[in-house]
Write a protein that holds these residues in place. Structure first.
Motif, PDB file in Angstrom:
ATOM      1  N   MET A   1       0.840  -1.183   0.000  1.00 46.63           N
ATOM      2  CA  MET A   1       0.000   0.000   0.000  1.00 46.63           C
ATOM      3  C   MET A   1       0.887   1.249   0.000  1.00 46.63           C
ATOM      4  O   MET A   1       1.835   1.349   0.772  1.00 46.63           O
ATOM      5  N   THR A   2       0.561   2.189  -0.832  1.00 46.61           N
ATOM      6  CA  THR A   2       1.319   3.425  -0.934  1.00 46.61           C
ATOM      7  C   THR A   2       0.971   4.350   0.230  1.00 46.61           C
ATOM      8  O   THR A   2      -0.201   4.521   0.563  1.00 46.61           O
ATOM      9  N   GLN A   3       2.002   4.926   0.830  1.00 49.38           N
ATOM     10  CA  GLN A   3       1.779   5.842   1.941  1.00 49.38           C
ATOM     11  C   GLN A   3       1.421   7.230   1.426  1.00 49.38           C
ATOM     12  O   GLN A   3       1.953   7.680   0.420  1.00 49.38           O
ATOM     13  N   THR A   4       0.531   7.899   2.146  1.00 49.93           N
ATOM     14  CA  THR A   4       0.190   9.274   1.816  1.00 49.93           C
ATOM     15  C   THR A   4       1.236  10.205   2.420  1.00 49.93           C
ATOM     16  O   THR A   4       2.053   9.781   3.258  1.00 49.93           O
ATOM     17  N   VAL A   5       1.199  11.454   2.038  1.00 50.75           N
ATOM     18  CA  VAL A   5       2.097  12.458   2.605  1.00 50.75           C
ATOM     19  C   VAL A   5       1.885  12.534   4.119  1.00 50.75           C
ATOM     20  O   VAL A   5       2.845  12.608   4.888  1.00 50.75           O
ATOM     21  N   ASP A   6       0.632  12.491   4.552  1.00 54.69           N
ATOM     22  CA  ASP A   6       0.342  12.531   5.995  1.00 54.69           C
ATOM     23  C   ASP A   6       0.922  11.320   6.712  1.00 54.69           C
ATOM     24  O   ASP A   6       1.480  11.446   7.807  1.00 54.69           O
ATOM     25  N   ASP A   7       0.807  10.140   6.106  1.00 55.79           N
ATOM     26  CA  ASP A   7       1.388   8.922   6.693  1.00 55.79           C
ATOM     27  C   ASP A   7       2.900   9.082   6.852  1.00 55.79           C
ATOM     28  O   ASP A   7       3.469   8.728   7.888  1.00 55.79           O
ATOM     29  N   LEU A   8       3.540   9.596   5.804  1.00 51.34           N
ATOM     30  CA  LEU A   8       4.995   9.777   5.840  1.00 51.34           C
ATOM     31  C   LEU A   8       5.401  10.782   6.911  1.00 51.34           C
ATOM     32  O   LEU A   8       6.355  10.550   7.655  1.00 51.34           O
ATOM     33  N   ARG A   9       4.680  11.894   6.992  1.00 48.76           N
ATOM     34  CA  ARG A   9       5.000  12.887   8.026  1.00 48.76           C
ATOM     35  C   ARG A   9       4.891  12.272   9.419  1.00 48.76           C
ATOM     36  O   ARG A   9       5.754  12.497  10.268  1.00 48.76           O
ATOM     37  N   ASN A  10       3.831  11.504   9.643  1.00 47.95           N
ATOM     38  CA  ASN A  10       3.655  10.894  10.960  1.00 47.95           C
ATOM     39  C   ASN A  10       4.705   9.819  11.231  1.00 47.95           C
ATOM     40  O   ASN A  10       5.177   9.680  12.363  1.00 47.95           O
ATOM     41  N   GLU A  11       5.103   9.075  10.212  1.00 45.71           N
ATOM     42  CA  GLU A  11       6.181   8.096  10.381  1.00 45.71           C
ATOM     43  C   GLU A  11       7.472   8.806  10.795  1.00 45.71           C
ATOM     44  O   GLU A  11       8.188   8.348  11.692  1.00 45.71           O
ATOM     45  N   ILE A  12       7.760   9.914  10.158  1.00 45.55           N
ATOM     46  CA  ILE A  12       8.955  10.693  10.490  1.00 45.55           C
ATOM     47  C   ILE A  12       8.834  11.271  11.894  1.00 45.55           C
ATOM     48  O   ILE A  12       9.790  11.223  12.675  1.00 45.55           O
ATOM     49  N   ARG A  13       7.667  11.784  12.240  1.00 45.49           N
ATOM     50  CA  ARG A  13       7.466  12.316  13.595  1.00 45.49           C
ATOM     51  C   ARG A  13       7.729  11.239  14.650  1.00 45.49           C
ATOM     52  O   ARG A  13       8.401  11.486  15.643  1.00 45.49           O
ATOM     53  N   ARG A  14       7.198  10.044  14.422  1.00 42.84           N
ATOM     54  CA  ARG A  14       7.423   8.941  15.374  1.00 42.84           C
ATOM     55  C   ARG A  14       8.909   8.604  15.473  1.00 42.84           C
ATOM     56  O   ARG A  14       9.425   8.352  16.562  1.00 42.84           O
ATOM     57  N   ALA A  15       9.589   8.603  14.340  1.00 41.89           N
ATOM     58  CA  ALA A  15      11.007   8.231  14.312  1.00 41.89           C
ATOM     59  C   ALA A  15      11.887   9.195  15.105  1.00 41.89           C
ATOM     60  O   ALA A  15      12.935   8.804  15.601  1.00 41.89           O
ATOM     61  N   VAL A  16      11.449  10.447  15.228  1.00 42.11           N
ATOM     62  CA  VAL A  16      12.256  11.438  15.955  1.00 42.11           C
ATOM     63  C   VAL A  16      11.637  11.795  17.310  1.00 42.11           C
ATOM     64  O   VAL A  16      12.020  12.782  17.931  1.00 42.11           O
ATOM     65  N   GLY A  17      10.683  10.981  17.760  1.00 40.47           N
ATOM     66  CA  GLY A  17      10.123  11.177  19.093  1.00 40.47           C
ATOM     67  C   GLY A  17       9.106  12.294  19.215  1.00 40.47           C
ATOM     68  O   GLY A  17       8.855  12.781  20.312  1.00 40.47           O
ATOM     69  N   ARG A  18       8.506  12.690  18.120  1.00 39.61           N
ATOM     70  CA  ARG A  18       7.464  13.712  18.146  1.00 39.61           C
ATOM     71  C   ARG A  18       6.111  13.016  18.092  1.00 39.61           C
ATOM     72  O   ARG A  18       6.009  11.842  17.742  1.00 39.61           O
ATOM     73  N   TYR A  19       5.068  13.735  18.403  1.00 41.03           N
ATOM     74  CA  TYR A  19       3.739  13.134  18.408  1.00 41.03           C
ATOM     75  C   TYR A  19       3.106  13.209  17.018  1.00 41.03           C
ATOM     76  O   TYR A  19       3.387  14.108  16.236  1.00 41.03           O
TER      77      TYR A  19
END
Length: 93
Positions: A1-19
């Protein structure tokens, strides 16, 4: 499944300890600063630089840009850039 821009932003946020965010929104300065830290792009955390400078530094550190000049990053990250950031952060683990 292709990730949306929002999915990618949230994945990045999780990776750097942001909510995660439920609404669609670009990164805050604080989130960009956390990403800068994760990719070892040094910034002054007492007085955060402009978003465009932090975006340029992030893209430079992960090899998307040849230099960290902010004239190419006056806009939020594009999907391809978010994908590159997510991959770079996964490789940091």
């Amino acid at each position: 499944m292709t990730q949306t821009v929002d999915d990618l932003r949230n994945e990045i946020r999780r990776a750097v300890g942001r909510y995660e965010r439920e609404e669609s929104t670009a990164f805050t300065k604080e989130a960009l600063a956390a990403i800068c830290d994760a990719v070892t792009y040094e910034i002054d955390t007492n007085r955060l630089p402009p978003k465009s400078q932090m975006r340029a530094g992030i893209l430079w550190k992960i090899g998307v840009l040849d230099e960290d000049t902010s004239d190419k990053t006056e806009r939020p990250f594009r999907k391809e850039e978010l994908e590159s950031i997510a991959v770079a952060l996964q490789n940091e683990d």
